[in-house]
Design a protein around this motif. Structure first.
Motif, PDB file in Angstrom:
ATOM      1  N   THR A 174     -19.969 -28.931 -37.539  1.00 17.16           N
ATOM      2  CA  THR A 174     -18.999 -30.281 -38.317  1.00 17.16           C
ATOM      3  C   THR A 174     -19.006 -30.146 -39.890  1.00 17.16           C
ATOM      4  O   THR A 174     -18.013 -30.459 -40.401  1.00 17.16           O
ATOM      5  CB  THR A 174     -19.386 -31.570 -37.846  1.00 17.16           C
ATOM      6  N   ARG A 175     -20.333 -30.054 -40.193  1.00 12.47           N
ATOM      7  CA  ARG A 175     -20.487 -30.041 -41.713  1.00 12.47           C
ATOM      8  C   ARG A 175     -19.664 -28.604 -42.337  1.00 12.47           C
ATOM      9  O   ARG A 175     -19.187 -28.327 -43.440  1.00 12.47           O
ATOM     10  CB  ARG A 175     -22.089 -30.063 -42.001  1.00 12.47           C
ATOM     11  N   ALA A 176     -19.794 -27.591 -41.536  1.00 10.42           N
ATOM     12  CA  ALA A 176     -19.311 -26.286 -41.912  1.00 10.42           C
ATOM     13  C   ALA A 176     -17.817 -26.583 -41.982  1.00 10.42           C
ATOM     14  O   ALA A 176     -16.917 -26.063 -43.152  1.00 10.42           O
ATOM     15  CB  ALA A 176     -19.733 -25.289 -40.986  1.00 10.42           C
ATOM     16  N   ASN A 234     -12.417 -27.440 -44.902  1.00 11.88           N
ATOM     17  CA  ASN A 234     -11.424 -28.499 -45.233  1.00 11.88           C
ATOM     18  C   ASN A 234     -11.292 -28.773 -46.798  1.00 11.88           C
ATOM     19  O   ASN A 234     -10.213 -28.864 -47.268  1.00 11.88           O
ATOM     20  CB  ASN A 234     -11.664 -29.593 -44.360  1.00 11.88           C
ATOM     21  N   THR A 235     -12.426 -28.973 -47.215  1.00 13.35           N
ATOM     22  CA  THR A 235     -12.397 -29.280 -48.774  1.00 13.35           C
ATOM     23  C   THR A 235     -11.982 -28.194 -49.418  1.00 13.35           C
ATOM     24  O   THR A 235     -11.518 -28.264 -50.554  1.00 13.35           O
ATOM     25  CB  THR A 235     -13.929 -29.748 -49.022  1.00 13.35           C
ATOM     26  N   GLU A 236     -12.263 -26.878 -48.958  1.00 13.00           N
ATOM     27  CA  GLU A 236     -11.952 -25.613 -49.638  1.00 13.00           C
ATOM     28  C   GLU A 236     -10.204 -25.551 -49.884  1.00 13.00           C
ATOM     29  O   GLU A 236      -9.787 -25.095 -50.763  1.00 13.00           O
ATOM     30  CB  GLU A 236     -12.425 -24.597 -48.932  1.00 13.00           C
ATOM     31  N   PHE A 237      -9.872 -26.113 -48.787  1.00  8.33           N
ATOM     32  CA  PHE A 237      -8.290 -25.991 -48.587  1.00  8.33           C
ATOM     33  C   PHE A 237      -7.721 -27.017 -49.990  1.00  8.33           C
ATOM     34  O   PHE A 237      -6.564 -26.354 -50.388  1.00  8.33           O
ATOM     35  CB  PHE A 237      -7.740 -26.363 -47.371  1.00  8.33           C
ATOM     36  N   PHE A 238      -8.059 -27.793 -50.070  1.00  7.85           N
ATOM     37  CA  PHE A 238      -7.640 -28.746 -51.075  1.00  7.85           C
ATOM     38  C   PHE A 238      -7.872 -28.244 -52.651  1.00  7.85           C
ATOM     39  O   PHE A 238      -7.128 -28.421 -53.481  1.00  7.85           O
ATOM     40  CB  PHE A 238      -8.263 -30.227 -50.849  1.00  7.85           C
ATOM     41  N   ARG A 249     -13.138 -32.888 -34.836  1.00  9.58           N
ATOM     42  CA  ARG A 249     -13.754 -32.570 -33.447  1.00  9.58           C
ATOM     43  C   ARG A 249     -13.580 -30.969 -33.588  1.00  9.58           C
ATOM     44  O   ARG A 249     -12.976 -30.183 -34.007  1.00  9.58           O
ATOM     45  CB  ARG A 249     -12.443 -32.885 -32.638  1.00  9.58           C
ATOM     46  N   VAL A 250     -14.885 -30.467 -33.163  1.00 10.99           N
ATOM     47  CA  VAL A 250     -15.245 -29.193 -32.939  1.00 10.99           C
ATOM     48  C   VAL A 250     -15.375 -28.707 -31.827  1.00 10.99           C
ATOM     49  O   VAL A 250     -16.258 -29.334 -31.034  1.00 10.99           O
ATOM     50  CB  VAL A 250     -16.552 -28.921 -33.928  1.00 10.99           C
ATOM     51  N   ASN A 260     -13.933 -13.810 -36.067  1.00 11.05           N
ATOM     52  CA  ASN A 260     -15.043 -12.776 -36.975  1.00 11.05           C
ATOM     53  C   ASN A 260     -15.789 -13.409 -37.685  1.00 11.05           C
ATOM     54  O   ASN A 260     -16.100 -13.069 -38.864  1.00 11.05           O
ATOM     55  CB  ASN A 260     -13.840 -11.805 -37.732  1.00 11.05           C
ATOM     56  N   GLY A 261     -16.171 -14.267 -37.231  1.00  9.84           N
ATOM     57  CA  GLY A 261     -17.599 -15.269 -38.078  1.00  9.84           C
ATOM     58  C   GLY A 261     -17.360 -16.153 -39.147  1.00  9.84           C
ATOM     59  O   GLY A 261     -18.068 -16.567 -39.936  1.00  9.84           O
ATOM     60  N   ARG A 262     -15.793 -16.747 -39.114  1.00  9.19           N
ATOM     61  CA  ARG A 262     -15.505 -17.504 -40.001  1.00  9.19           C
ATOM     62  C   ARG A 262     -14.181 -18.263 -39.656  1.00  9.19           C
ATOM     63  O   ARG A 262     -13.620 -17.982 -38.601  1.00  9.19           O
ATOM     64  CB  ARG A 262     -15.015 -16.932 -41.511  1.00  9.19           C
ATOM     65  N   TRP A 263     -13.986 -19.370 -40.179  1.00 11.01           N
ATOM     66  CA  TRP A 263     -12.856 -20.343 -39.759  1.00 11.01           C
ATOM     67  C   TRP A 263     -11.547 -19.993 -40.528  1.00 11.01           C
ATOM     68  O   TRP A 263     -11.554 -19.793 -41.622  1.00 11.01           O
ATOM     69  CB  TRP A 263     -13.084 -21.821 -39.988  1.00 11.01           C
ATOM     70  N   TYR A 264     -10.422 -20.159 -39.786  1.00 10.42           N
ATOM     71  CA  TYR A 264      -9.051 -19.659 -40.645  1.00 10.42           C
ATOM     72  C   TYR A 264      -8.331 -20.881 -40.251  1.00 10.42           C
ATOM     73  O   TYR A 264      -8.332 -21.551 -38.894  1.00 10.42           O
ATOM     74  CB  TYR A 264      -8.333 -18.426 -39.992  1.00 10.42           C
ATOM     75  N   MET A 265      -7.139 -21.372 -41.283  1.00  9.96           N
ATOM     76  CA  MET A 265      -6.425 -22.366 -40.609  1.00  9.96           C
ATOM     77  C   MET A 265      -5.199 -21.676 -39.935  1.00  9.96           C
ATOM     78  O   MET A 265      -4.805 -20.606 -40.189  1.00  9.96           O
ATOM     79  CB  MET A 265      -5.789 -22.919 -42.216  1.00  9.96           C
ATOM     80  N   VAL A 266      -4.688 -22.435 -38.817  1.00 12.05           N
ATOM     81  CA  VAL A 266      -3.606 -21.995 -38.040  1.00 12.05           C
ATOM     82  C   VAL A 266      -2.599 -22.941 -37.852  1.00 12.05           C
ATOM     83  O   VAL A 266      -1.283 -22.704 -37.515  1.00 12.05           O
ATOM     84  CB  VAL A 266      -4.138 -21.580 -36.657  1.00 12.05           C
ATOM     85  N   HIS A 267      -2.724 -24.080 -38.440  1.00 11.22           N
ATOM     86  CA  HIS A 267      -1.795 -25.190 -38.521  1.00 11.22           C
ATOM     87  C   HIS A 267      -1.987 -26.340 -39.381  1.00 11.22           C
ATOM     88  O   HIS A 267      -3.121 -26.746 -39.668  1.00 11.22           O
ATOM     89  CB  HIS A 267      -1.713 -26.047 -37.038  1.00 11.22           C
TER      90      HIS A 267
END
Length: 289
Positions: free
Chosen positions: A162-164, A169-173, A234-235, A265-272
């Motif tokens: 959740t912290r990750a 999400n903070t990086e998005f802003f 929610r994760v 591939n080991g990281r989160w990507y935004m899809v929506h």
């Protein structure tokens, strides 16, 4: 700078307070246990003693000894040794504490302090890895909405996941504030099913269309500085979504925003990404959510 210095000195202070509290509970528990053991092991002497062939028991107080005196005068009662056989081999006082006491003490620590505490010694590591302590920390830092959730790998792992995603999400802003198209292109998953709905209500579908929509937003002259509130996370194993309220102008009211991520591939990507105006005023639509 002052906040950084304050946090630097406060974190060791909180750890010291927690360790002191645990030591106090250990001392109190040990004292009560020792008192209980002494009271249970005290027994009145009712043994028979033999001297020069004469046998004495508790009723033979009048029989003489060779050096004079009677049994009552010569009999000396010595305290029975404290029996600690019931204590388990290798156990510690901390292990015998009521779990609720340890959990309550650790609940005053934040995430970095709890991680540092787990690196002090084996006993602290065991206490700091307690699932109930991490569940309490999760509910304190994030939300109570997931009280019925039972994470597959425990609350510590779930807290870290959740912290990750909150950091992502903070990086998005931060990307939006910096108006960086290269960073935004790396942030989104390159797939034809990704979608973006801006506060204007326009829908953009597909990787290229989504990036073009962000280029239009960044070309707009006004700066975008968000205040994010009421974050809900929610994760799952390879998917996560975050809902929140965002403010550009605190007097104008918030936007409802939803961000959905997939793990590849080991990281989160935004899809929506979906942003909508809550107050319904069309003159506010020029502000991007």
């Amino acid at each position: 700078m002052d906040n950084t210095i304050s946090c630097f000195f406060l974190e060791p202070f909180f750890i010291a307070v927690t360790v002191t509290a645990l030591c106090f509970f250990l001392f109190l528990f040990s004292f009560l246990r020792s008192s209980s053991s002494l009271s249970l092991n005290k027994k009145h002497c009712n043994c028979a003693c033999s001297c020069n062939g004469a046998v004495l028991n508790s009723d033979s107080s009048s029989l003489p000894y060779l050096n004079g005196g009677t049994g009552v005068e010569m009999l000396e009662l010595s305290p029975a040794p404290v029996v600690l056989s019931e204590r388990r081999t290798g156990s510690s006082m901390m292990e015998e504490l009521v779990p609720e006491i340890t959990t309550h003490a650790l609940s005053y620590l934040d995430y970095p302090s709890l991680c540092r505490l787990s690196m002090t010694n084996s006993l602290m590591r065991k206490a700091a890895n307690d699932d109930n302590a991490w569940k309490a920390l999760y509910h304190k830092d994030y939300t109570l909405e997931q009280d019925c959730v039972t994470p597959t790998n425990g609350w510590k792992t779930y807290y870290a996941a959740t912290r990750a995603i909150v950091n992502v999400n903070t990086e998005f802003f931060n990307i939006v504030r910096n108006k960086s198209i290269p960073a935004m292109s790396n942030f989104w998953l390159n797939a034809d099913y990704v979608k973006c709905i801006h506060a204007s209500g326009d829908l953009f579908s597909g990787y290229n269309a989504v990036l073009q929509s962000w280029q239009l937003v960044f070309d707009w002259g006004q700066g975008l500085n968000f205040q994010v509130r009421d974050v809900r996370v929610r994760v799952l194993t390879d998917m996560a979504w975050i809902t929140m309220k965002t403010y550009v102008d605190m007097d104008a009211g918030p936007f409802n925003m939803t961000n959905i991520f997939e793990f590849h591939n080991g990281r989160w990507y935004m899809v929506h990404h979906h942003s909508s105006v809550m107050n319904g005023e069309m003159e506010q639509l020029h502000v991007h959510g």
